[in-house]
Write an enzyme that holds these catalytic residues in place. Sequence first.
Site, mmCIF file in Angstrom:
data_model
loop_
_atom_site.group_PDB
_atom_site.id
_atom_site.type_symbol
_atom_site.label_atom_id
_atom_site.label_comp_id
_atom_site.label_asym_id
_atom_site.label_seq_id
_atom_site.Cartn_x
_atom_site.Cartn_y
_atom_site.Cartn_z
ATOM 1 N N TYR A 151 -74.780 -63.690 -15.397
ATOM 2 C CA TYR A 151 -73.410 -63.191 -15.277
ATOM 3 C C TYR A 151 -72.468 -64.387 -15.191
ATOM 4 O O TYR A 151 -72.709 -65.319 -14.405
ATOM 5 C CB TYR A 151 -73.257 -62.320 -14.033
ATOM 6 C CG TYR A 151 -71.850 -61.814 -13.792
ATOM 7 C CD1 TYR A 151 -71.092 -62.307 -12.716
ATOM 8 C CD2 TYR A 151 -71.263 -60.868 -14.629
ATOM 9 C CE1 TYR A 151 -69.806 -61.850 -12.492
ATOM 10 C CE2 TYR A 151 -69.965 -60.408 -14.410
ATOM 11 C CZ TYR A 151 -69.240 -60.910 -13.341
ATOM 12 O OH TYR A 151 -67.955 -60.471 -13.131
ATOM 13 N N ASP A 246 -73.267 -72.941 -15.949
ATOM 14 C CA ASP A 246 -72.437 -72.137 -15.050
ATOM 15 C C ASP A 246 -72.994 -72.329 -13.635
ATOM 16 O O ASP A 246 -73.977 -71.701 -13.263
ATOM 17 C CB ASP A 246 -72.478 -70.663 -15.462
ATOM 18 C CG ASP A 246 -71.612 -69.818 -14.535
ATOM 19 O OD1 ASP A 246 -71.338 -68.654 -14.884
ATOM 20 O OD2 ASP A 246 -71.223 -70.317 -13.449
ATOM 21 N N LYS A 274 -66.751 -70.716 -5.951
ATOM 22 C CA LYS A 274 -67.295 -70.339 -4.648
ATOM 23 C C LYS A 274 -67.204 -71.473 -3.622
ATOM 24 O O LYS A 274 -66.155 -71.720 -3.044
ATOM 25 C CB LYS A 274 -68.723 -69.807 -4.817
ATOM 26 C CG LYS A 274 -68.764 -68.514 -5.690
ATOM 27 C CD LYS A 274 -70.150 -67.943 -5.780
ATOM 28 C CE LYS A 274 -70.233 -66.900 -6.874
ATOM 29 N NZ LYS A 274 -69.837 -65.556 -6.439
HETATM 30 P P1 KE4 Z 1 -65.474 -64.918 -10.177
HETATM 31 O O1 KE4 Z 1 -64.579 -64.613 -11.353
HETATM 32 O O2 KE4 Z 1 -65.998 -63.650 -9.531
HETATM 33 O O3 KE4 Z 1 -64.856 -65.872 -9.175
HETATM 34 O O4 KE4 Z 1 -66.757 -65.715 -10.729
HETATM 35 C C1 KE4 Z 1 -67.501 -65.136 -11.765
HETATM 36 C C2 KE4 Z 1 -68.906 -65.716 -11.756
HETATM 37 C C3 KE4 Z 1 -69.221 -66.680 -12.685
HETATM 38 N N1 KE4 Z 1 -70.464 -67.234 -12.737
HETATM 39 C C4 KE4 Z 1 -71.421 -66.859 -11.858
HETATM 40 C C5 KE4 Z 1 -72.770 -67.486 -11.942
HETATM 41 C C6 KE4 Z 1 -71.141 -65.874 -10.875
HETATM 42 O O5 KE4 Z 1 -72.121 -65.495 -10.012
HETATM 43 C C7 KE4 Z 1 -69.868 -65.296 -10.811
HETATM 44 C C8 KE4 Z 1 -69.509 -64.223 -9.795
HETATM 45 N N2 KE4 Z 1 -70.556 -63.830 -8.911
HETATM 46 C C9 KE4 Z 1 -70.464 -62.488 -8.410
HETATM 47 C C10 KE4 Z 1 -71.691 -62.175 -7.557
HETATM 48 N N3 KE4 Z 1 -72.922 -62.390 -8.182
HETATM 49 C C11 KE4 Z 1 -69.208 -62.262 -7.638
HETATM 50 C C12 KE4 Z 1 -69.186 -61.009 -6.808
HETATM 51 C C13 KE4 Z 1 -68.380 -59.911 -7.430
HETATM 52 O O6 KE4 Z 1 -68.353 -59.817 -8.680
HETATM 53 O O7 KE4 Z 1 -67.767 -59.155 -6.644
#
Ligand code: KE4
Length: 434
Positions: A151, A246, A274
Amino acid sequence: MEDRVVVRRVGASEALFAKAKAVIPGGVNSPVRAYRAVGGVPPFVAEACGAEVVDADGNRYVDYVMSWGALIAGHAEPSVVAAVQAAAARGTSFGAPTAGEVELAAAITRAFPAVERVRLVSSGTEAVMSALRVARAATKRDVVVKFDGHYHGHSDAMLVNAGSGLATFGVPSSPGVPAALAALTVTLPFNNRDALGAAFRERGREIAAVIVEPVMGNMGVVPAEPGFLEAVRDETARAGAILIFDEVITGMRVGPGGAQTRFGVRPDLSCLGKIIGGGLPLAAFGGRADLMGLVAPEGPVYQAGTLSGNPVAVAAGIAMMKLLERNGVYDDLDRRAATLCAGVLDAARNAGIPLVANRVGSMFSFFFTGGAVRSAADARRADAARFARFHAGMLERGFWLAPSAFEAWFLSLAHTDEHVARTVTAANEVFRSS
Ligand code: KE4
């Protein structure tokens, strides 16, 4: 030993959830928070400190979500809170450059040697979207490759499932993503070097970039097999494609220089988030100086953001990066995570429940299955219903787990040996009672 009778009050969260659903889609501002994968009413958080969160009904939990990995130093970490308070008192946003952005960018380039220059943004999605645009501009190619189960945020190009064949173009995984755009994304099985080789043999010269979570954290934790990241590096270099790591989760999580340092594979571009924002809305993309020199206003690739490099978020990020420069930080995290995984596995074995743990450093997850979990397909074969029962049992006993079998657990510097011991005891009770 009698199981402790736990009576968790939920009235306040239930009332808040009902109100929320009237004004927010699904009652939440990010889908996974709605607890649809595990059932029940999502507890609304009132406050948190260290390793513990308190919900709107006053129930206290040991937290293993830690804001999806962002809070490696724990909730309301004093130095981060002090930095945020001081920054906010000087003004919350200027839309102009500040010294703090330079300090944080320098700290990031020191921590990640492959990140020679970096642009700060406000979310991981934005970091990935921007990195893909740079890669397409640099190569003048359109096709991007991702891996099944990985993801990378919700930009259109990343909301794509695997096509019919392993190296065929993708199909949208969400309404609203144009088929024509999804067709430019190829999805491959993770840890499958044959599929990787076939894709590059068939389309190598069309591929702008391969983007990979060097440790998959979004199907539960699935590490790259030995040699796989090196194979991706070799294939992209040979084809003139850009390799994007990523590291939104793994950056500063699996070690001070992220997965790229831990595994010794140098990407061309990296996406971070994060932890580097200390729990505030801050992410980044960066990498080779020649590629980042393409980014406006230095180069022609447009990328912008009203709150990019926000001074309050930057202050949190600087405090977090300083905190993680302390010696031994990662040894403590890794040791405690190993103890927790071993304890939970022992408890499952004693209860005759098939359980597998995948762990890299202080990110880990458990799969209710008997076999190894090396790919998203393996993870999907795990017993999600049994996970939901485990999740409910742990929640009732005061342990806050991600409400999905396809997420990671995260330990923080605020978790103590006592937290870990209590977690193993609770898991033992839940396994014996389910
Ligand atoms: P954000 O746009 O949510 O800040 O980041 C996206 C993203 C990009 N790359 C990786 C590897 C990620 O895990 C994420 C976002 N992680 C999720 C949880 N696995 C965020 C939680 C959510 O979507 O509410």
